[in-house]
Design a protein around this motif. Structure first.
Motif, mmCIF file in Angstrom:
data_model
loop_
_atom_site.group_PDB
_atom_site.id
_atom_site.type_symbol
_atom_site.label_atom_id
_atom_site.label_comp_id
_atom_site.label_asym_id
_atom_site.label_seq_id
_atom_site.Cartn_x
_atom_site.Cartn_y
_atom_site.Cartn_z
ATOM 1 N N LEU A 181 4.346 32.955 3.702
ATOM 2 C CA LEU A 181 4.027 33.937 4.424
ATOM 3 C C LEU A 181 5.083 34.579 4.914
ATOM 4 O O LEU A 181 6.204 34.035 5.443
ATOM 5 C CB LEU A 181 3.453 33.285 5.833
ATOM 6 C CG LEU A 181 1.949 32.272 5.461
ATOM 7 C CD1 LEU A 181 1.602 31.841 6.920
ATOM 8 C CD2 LEU A 181 1.012 33.387 5.014
ATOM 9 N N ALA A 227 7.019 38.571 6.631
ATOM 10 C CA ALA A 227 6.861 39.922 7.152
ATOM 11 C C ALA A 227 8.415 40.416 7.476
ATOM 12 O O ALA A 227 9.263 39.818 7.709
ATOM 13 C CB ALA A 227 5.940 39.881 8.614
ATOM 14 N N CYS A 287 13.822 40.154 6.934
ATOM 15 C CA CYS A 287 12.554 39.417 6.635
ATOM 16 C C CYS A 287 12.599 38.065 7.194
ATOM 17 O O CYS A 287 13.581 37.179 7.255
ATOM 18 C CB CYS A 287 12.197 39.506 5.404
ATOM 19 S SG CYS A 287 11.723 41.213 4.609
ATOM 20 N N GLY A 346 9.883 34.416 7.392
ATOM 21 C CA GLY A 346 8.487 34.227 6.802
ATOM 22 C C GLY A 346 8.826 32.396 6.904
ATOM 23 O O GLY A 346 9.609 31.432 7.576
#
Length: 86
Positions: A11, A13, A19, A21
């Motif tokens: 996952l 984002a 970023c 995750g």
């Protein structure tokens, strides 16, 4: 060393400056959780147990693991955070 067949989900984002995750990995072991604990990285520490499910902080800032007993076997769920900065 928690190697073997497993399923996983990443996952991720975009966040401020890069970023972020998590990797969630689910691995079944054909042995009791009491034996699987010895496969955790050296220096891992046990946290609280909730209804027989033990939570471990993995050594070396590698994340967390949940040990879920299933009859005479064990399901290990690991959660590792990731960050990429620009």
């Amino acid at each position: 060393d928690l190697k073997g067949p497993a399923g996983g989900v990443v996952l991720a984002a975009p966040g401020e400056g890069g970023c972020e995750g998590y990797l969630v990995r689910v691995a079944p072991f054909q042995k009791p959780c009491a034996e699987v604990v010895s496969l955790l990285p050296a220096g891992s520490t046990a946290g609280q147990a909730l209804l027989g499910v033990w939570q471990y902080q993995l050594a070396g800032n590698q994340g967390q693991a949940l040990m879920i007993p299933s009859g005479s076997t064990c399901v290990v769920v690991t959660l590792s955070g990731m960050t990429q900065r620009r």
